[in-house]
Structure formats: structure tokens, C-alpha cells
Write an enzyme that holds these catalytic residues in place. Structure first.
Site, PDB file in Angstrom:
ATOM      1  CG  ASP A 342      -0.129   0.197   2.543  1.00 41.90           C
ATOM      2  OD1 ASP A 342       1.122   0.230   2.501  1.00 41.90           O
ATOM      3  OD2 ASP A 342      -0.761   0.320   3.601  1.00 41.90           O
ATOM      4  CG  ASP A 344       1.521   3.152   4.752  1.00 45.55           C
ATOM      5  OD1 ASP A 344       0.456   2.665   5.134  1.00 45.55           O
ATOM      6  OD2 ASP A 344       2.474   2.463   4.307  1.00 45.55           O
ATOM      7  CG  ASP A 433      -3.175   2.418   5.205  1.00 43.57           C
ATOM      8  OD1 ASP A 433      -4.295   2.108   4.766  1.00 43.57           O
ATOM      9  OD2 ASP A 433      -2.373   1.592   5.689  1.00 43.57           O
TER      10      ASP A 433
HETATM   11  N1  CTP Z   1       1.093   1.135  11.642  1.00 49.29           N
HETATM   12  C1  CTP Z   1       0.583   1.588  12.812  1.00 49.29           C
HETATM   13  N2  CTP Z   1      -0.741   1.410  13.104  1.00 49.29           N
HETATM   14  C2  CTP Z   1      -1.536   0.766  12.222  1.00 49.29           C
HETATM   15  C3  CTP Z   1      -1.031   0.293  11.016  1.00 49.29           C
HETATM   16  C4  CTP Z   1       0.325   0.490  10.748  1.00 49.29           C
HETATM   17  O1  CTP Z   1       1.306   2.166  13.612  1.00 49.29           O
HETATM   18  N3  CTP Z   1      -2.833   0.616  12.519  1.00 49.29           N
HETATM   19  C5  CTP Z   1       2.509   1.369  11.356  1.00 49.29           C
HETATM   20  C6  CTP Z   1       3.292   0.095  11.410  1.00 49.29           C
HETATM   21  O2  CTP Z   1       4.237   0.167  12.441  1.00 49.29           O
HETATM   22  C7  CTP Z   1       3.988   0.020  10.082  1.00 49.29           C
HETATM   23  C8  CTP Z   1       3.654   1.305   9.350  1.00 49.29           C
HETATM   24  O3  CTP Z   1       2.626   1.915  10.078  1.00 49.29           O
HETATM   25  O4  CTP Z   1       5.365  -0.067  10.261  1.00 49.29           O
HETATM   26  C9  CTP Z   1       3.246   1.043   7.955  1.00 49.29           C
HETATM   27  O5  CTP Z   1       2.324  -0.020   7.928  1.00 49.29           O
HETATM   28  P1  CTP Z   1       2.131  -0.964   6.670  1.00 49.29           P
HETATM   29  O6  CTP Z   1       1.681  -0.192   5.513  1.00 49.29           O
HETATM   30  O7  CTP Z   1       1.253  -2.086   7.110  1.00 49.29           O
HETATM   31  O8  CTP Z   1       3.578  -1.607   6.458  1.00 49.29           O
HETATM   32  P2  CTP Z   1       4.798  -1.154   5.572  1.00 49.29           P
HETATM   33  O9  CTP Z   1       5.978  -1.199   6.450  1.00 49.29           O
HETATM   34  O10 CTP Z   1       4.513   0.132   4.874  1.00 49.29           O
HETATM   35  O11 CTP Z   1       4.917  -2.338   4.533  1.00 49.29           O
HETATM   36  P3  CTP Z   1       4.311  -2.430   3.060  1.00 49.29           P
HETATM   37  O12 CTP Z   1       5.396  -2.013   2.153  1.00 49.29           O
HETATM   38  O13 CTP Z   1       3.926  -3.867   2.910  1.00 49.29           O
HETATM   39  O14 CTP Z   1       3.113  -1.532   3.000  1.00 49.29           O
HETATM   40 MN    MN Z   2      -0.337   0.744   5.542  1.00 44.10          MN
HETATM   41 MN    MN Z   3       2.723   0.437   3.764  1.00 38.03          MN
END
Ligand code: CTP
Ligand code: MN
Ligand code: MN
Length: 509
Positions: A342, A344, A433
Site C-alpha cells: 500500500d 501510507d 492509508d
Molecule cells: N502502523 C501503525 N498502526 C496501524 C497500522 C500500521 O502504527 N494501525 C505502522 C506500522 O508500524 C507500520 C507502518 O505503520 O510499520 C506502515 O504499515 P504498513 O503499511 O502495514 O507496512 P509497511 O511497512 O509500509 O509495509 P508495506 O510495504 O507492505 O506496506
Molecule cells: Mn499501511
Molecule cells: Mn505500507
């Protein structure tokens, strides 16, 4: 044995402050421009170092007086790889994978040859990637690295240059399997093992290399041993062939499907997504419906170019309502990853009122809805309370207002539509997100949303167990002083915790 050794053994008059005979001698032409040497004085002594520097320069080598970014080879004598790495750490210099740490025997061979000679395993103080694939991996004379590696990933620098993939992939799979089986204890064990190996500056080639590495218990070590000896782990193989693991992996790849739903479907006897999709008796949540509808797009990862294009989209929408807002891409892309599941974003505005802050995300959603870009959204209202103590749980969810979305990203918005797409569908569904936070909490939110998950867990664990502080995505609380510690930047949070600052791209724990 040769003139260099004689010079070494010769009478040593202490001439302090003289950092090199080269200062007095005329400049030499540099013949070998690809190499930049730095000779370590530690355990070698000033005189011998000055002698070697002068000799190498005379032979056409570029030798630096000071350690700098341009240095490609650090030459050391009577130092093990770990000692040199430790010295580098003390100097606050990161040993990049390009930097070679070599024994003085390499330099003396070069001096004899009058040109750079090929470096082999016996010259290298630290086993690097590529060495294990070199034709004759001779038995290593250098002792294994006994680095002081912290058991907390927030005290390690973990870039994406993982040179222990064959081990970390295995531990990642084992950890995931434990997660699916809700075996929290083993999950943490495997995650920590994978994480510590991702931070190593060298490839593990024998069990000796694992000595002194924290977070590796007997179980983890036996898996490493099996992979070294047989090229694979029977345990990992069993997991990959396990029906439950395969099904959970498949089911949870659908947006909106968590462990509970996966468990249910597995128990009902489902093994494929098509059977689930076409089953008339199953009820799906709105999230799962969107997950199935855009499944193909969502499982194909988001590229950096797509993430940047979404970034433009987000900024356009946010700035239409709050022109002073900061929009920061967080998550994996901020850590330098090239792909993600995703994108963020953290949004914050210095000048807005609480009301404006609360209204921004709904306005942005509304705008995208009108433009036909909104494929799915779930807005979660803020439950943030200013004076509430941070959460003690390492995996606690945060309380900021946030929105989980699926956006329609038109191909032409990516790289100016350069890559021509197949006819028909002109867009890709992307998971996004968005998090909105009060301006005075932006450093905590940024640190929390940059990840990785393992890095965040260890930061909180470190705060609790080593500093008697509580950290979460909103605040840092000092239990001894009974006060909140404020921060304007991530650097300040690390400083409050008494930690060296770790850059985002070094947080891939
Ligand atoms: N996070 C958080 N609270 C949430 C969801 C996520 O604090 N409800 C934080 C997590 O610690 C995570 C970061 O936001 O490290 C990003 O989350 P995510 O998108 O799930 O992971 P990524 O590290 O960005 O991995 P990816 O590349 O798969 O998106
Ligand atoms: Mn995320
Ligand atoms: Mn992410």
C-alpha cells in the site's frame, strides 16, 4: 621477510603529531583511480602507517590521510574484521557494503606487484556478499566476527542490503506460519532471528559466524546449520507444503481477510479463492467485497512510480483544503523500499483549528468520490486524548483519525503515462492509508508510521525496559520524571531515549 616487515621492526622513534611522511614529500601521480585507500593506524603505529602511505602513493595509489566517504578500502594490520568494524562504529562511520576491509597482506602484495592485485578471501577481514560465490572459498583464517550487536533492532542499522536472504527468508516463513497458528511466542522468536540477520554487514557462511550474535537461540541456530549444510531447512519445506499455511497465505492475501476469517474458511473446507468467491452462502464484509473485486490489482505490488503518483493525488486534494498542510509518505516507501502493499501518508497542519483538522479527511474523500476515484474507504474517527498515557502494548493501534482506502490510479498519472498499458482498463486499484495527526504530535506519528513493525516493537520495548519510558505513536512518557517528553522531530525522540539516530532507510528490521 620483506622490506616492509623490516621497516616495521626497525627502531621506533616516537615522533608525535607527524601524521605522514607524505606531508614533506612531493605529490605523486595517481595511477589507480578506482581505489581510494585509508590505512588504519590502530595496532599498526604512526611510523609504519606513514611509511606504508608514502610507499603506496609512490606506486600510484590514492591514499587518504583522513577517513572519508570516498574511501573504498580500509587497510588494517593485526586487526580482526570485528575490531575494524568496532573502530568504525566508534568513529560514527557506517561500513557500507561497498567499503572493503582488508588485511595489510593485500597491500604488501600490491606493493610487490606494483599494481592492485586481486583480493581474495584471505585478504578480506569481513566476508561480504559475493565472496561465497567466488571460485575457491578457502578456509577462513580470520576469526569470526564477535561484534557487539544489540538485541534491540532500534540500536542496529538495517538497510535493504540484506546479505543473508537464504536465512532470513526461512525465518520469515516460519514466523508467518506461527502467526497463522497464533503462536505468539515462536512468532516473536523467529521475527527477532530474521531481524538480527538482516542487519549483519556480512554473509553467514559457517556456524562460527553466528557466535556472539544475539536473538539466535538453539532452534534458530539449528535451522541456520541445516541451511548451511543442506542448502535448505526441512522445517521450512514442511511449512511451505502445509495445507493450512498455503490456505492462510492465500486467504489473507485478500484485503479485509484476517486470521479469523481465514480460519473459518479453512475449517469449512475451502482451499481456493474461486470456490469462496462463488459460494452463495458466505457473507462478505464491505472490505472483503472490495478485496475480491480488485484482487488482481491489489496483490500486484505498488511500485515506487505508482506511490509517487498517488502522492501527487493526495497533495492536490489535501492542499485544496489546507494549503499549509504537510503531507509525508511514510511506511515502507519512506524506508526506501521499491515496492509496497500500500502507500501510507501522514498529514498534519501547523495552522489549522481542531475542527479543520477533523474535517480534512472527510473533505478529501468527498472530493475523490466526486471525481470517481474512490473505490473503497473506511474512515476511522479519532479517539486521541491529549493527556492519556501512551499505550504499554508493543502492537497497540493508534488513536489518530485515519482512512483506509482503495483509490483508482489512472495509468497516465504514472510517469506521465510513459509505459503503455494493455487496452481496456486504464487504471489500477491502489491501497492507500491516510493518517491525520495534531501538529505537535507529528514526530511521534511519523516515527510510528515509518516502521518497520519490528523496529517499532523494539523501540517500545527498549523505552519500557531500558529507560522506564512509554512510547507509542502519540507521545513519550517518562515514568521516573512523570512527565511527557515533547519532540519536534524524530531525532529528538531518539535523543530522549538515549539512542543514536537511525535514518528511515536503516529501519528495515
Ligand atoms: N502502523 C501503525 N498502526 C496501524 C497500522 C500500521 O502504527 N494501525 C505502522 C506500522 O508500524 C507500520 C507502518 O505503520 O510499520 C506502515 O504499515 P504498513 O503499511 O502495514 O507496512 P509497511 O511497512 O509500509 O509495509 P508495506 O510495504 O507492505 O506496506
Ligand atoms: Mn499501511
Ligand atoms: Mn505500507
Amino acid at each position: 621477510m620483506d622490506s616492509l616487515q623490516v621497516a616495521h621492526l626497525g627502531p621506533r622513534k616516537k615522533r608525535p603529531r607527524q601524521t605522514g611522511a607524505s606531508m614533506a614529500s612531493p605529490p605523486h601521480d595517481i595511477k589507480f583511480r578506482d581505489l581510494v585507500l585509508f590505512i588504519l593506524e590502530k595496532k599498526m603505529g604512526t611510523t609504519r602507517r606513514a611509511f606504508l602511505m608514502e610507499l603506496a602513493r609512490r606506486k600510484g595509489f590514492r591514499v587518504e590521510n583522513e577517513l572519508s566517504d570516498s574511501v573504498t578500502h580500509i587497510v588494517a594490520e593485526n586487526n580482526s574484521g570485528s575490531e575494524v568494524l568496532e573502530w568504525l562504529q566508534v568513529q560514527n562511520v557506517k561500513a557500507s557494503p561497498q567499503l572493503e576491509l582488508v588485511d595489510v597482506s593485500w597491500l604488501t602484495e600490491c606493493m610487490r606487484a606494483g599494481k592492485p592485485v586481486e583480493m581474495t578471501g584471505k585478504h578480506q577481514l569481513v566476508v561480504r556478499r559475493g565472496f561465497s560465490s567466488s571460485p575457491s572459498p578457502e578456509p577462513q583464517e580470520t576469526p569470526p566476527l564477535a561484534l557487539k550487536i544489540s538485541p534491540y533492532s532500534c540500536q542496529r542499522r538495517t538497510t535493504l542490503n540484506n546479505c543473508n536472504h537464504r536465512f532470513t527468508d526461512a525465518f520469515d516463513i516460519l514466523a508467518e506460519n506461527c502467526e497463522f497458528r497464533e503462536n505468539e511466542g515462536s512468532f516473536v522468536t523467529y521475527m527477532r532471528a530474521a531481524s538480527v540477520l538482516k542487519s549483519l554487514p556480512f554473509t553467514i557462511v559457517s556456524m562460527k559466524d553466528t557466535e556472539g550474535i544475539p536473538c539466535l537461540g538453539d532452534e534458530a541456530k539449528s535451522i541456520i546449520e541445516e541451511i548451511i549444510e543442506d542448502g535448505e531447512s526441512s522445517e521450512v519445506k514442511a511449512v511451505l507444503n502445509d495445507e493450512r499455511y498455503q490456505s492462510f497465505k492465500l486467504f489473507t492475501s485478500v484485503f479485509g481477510v484476517g486470521l479469523k476469517t481465514a480460519e473459518k474458511w479453512f475449517r469449512m473446507g475451502f482451499r481456493t479463492l474461486s470456490k469462496i468467491r462463488s459460494d452463495e452462502t458466505l457473507k462478505f464484509t464491505r472490505m472483503q467485497k472490495a478485496g475480491f473485486l480488485y484482487y488482481e490489482d491489489l496483490v500486484s505490488c505498488v511500485t515506487r512510480a505508482e506511490a509517487e503518483a498517488v502522492g501527487v493525488l493526495v497533495k492536490e486534494a489535501v492542499w485544496a483544503f489546507l494549503p499549509d498542510a504537510f503531507v509525508t509518505m511514510t511506511g515502507g516507501f519512506r524506508r526506501g523500499k521499491k515496492i509496497g502493499h500500500d502507500v501510507d501518508f501522514l498529514i498534519t497542519s501547523p495552522g489549522c483549528t481542531e475542527e479543520e483538522e477533523q474535517q480534512l479527511l472527510p473533505k478529501v474523500i468527498n472530493l475523490w468520490e466526486r471525481k470517481g476515484l474512490l473505490l473503497y474507504y473506511d474512515l476511522v474517527e479519532s479517539t486521541f486524548e491529549k493527556f492519556k498515557l501512551p499505550s504499554r502494548k508493543v502492537d497497540a493501534l493508534d488513536h489518530f483519525q485515519k482512512c483506509f482506502l482503495i483509490l483508482k490510479l489512472h495509468h497516465q498519472r504514472v510517469d506521465g503515462g510513459k509505459c503503455s498499458q494493455q487496452e481496456g482498463k486504464t487504471w489500477k486499484a491502489i491501497r492507500v492509508d491516510l493518517v491525520m495527526c495534531p501538529y505537535d504530535r507529528r514526530a511521534f506519528a511519523l516515527l510510528g508510521w515509518t516502521g518497520s513493525r519490528q523496529f517499532e516493537r523494539d523501540l517500545r520495548r527498549y523505552a519500557t525496559h531500558e529507560r522506564k519510558m512509554i512510547l507509542d505513536n502519540h507521545a513519550l512518557y517518562d515514568k521516573t520524571k512523570r512527565t511527557f517528553l515533547e519532540a519536534e522531530s524524530e531525532e529528538e525522540i531518539f535523543a530522549h531515549l538515549g539512542l543514536d539516530y537511525i535514518d528511515p532507510w536503516e529501519r528495515n528490521a
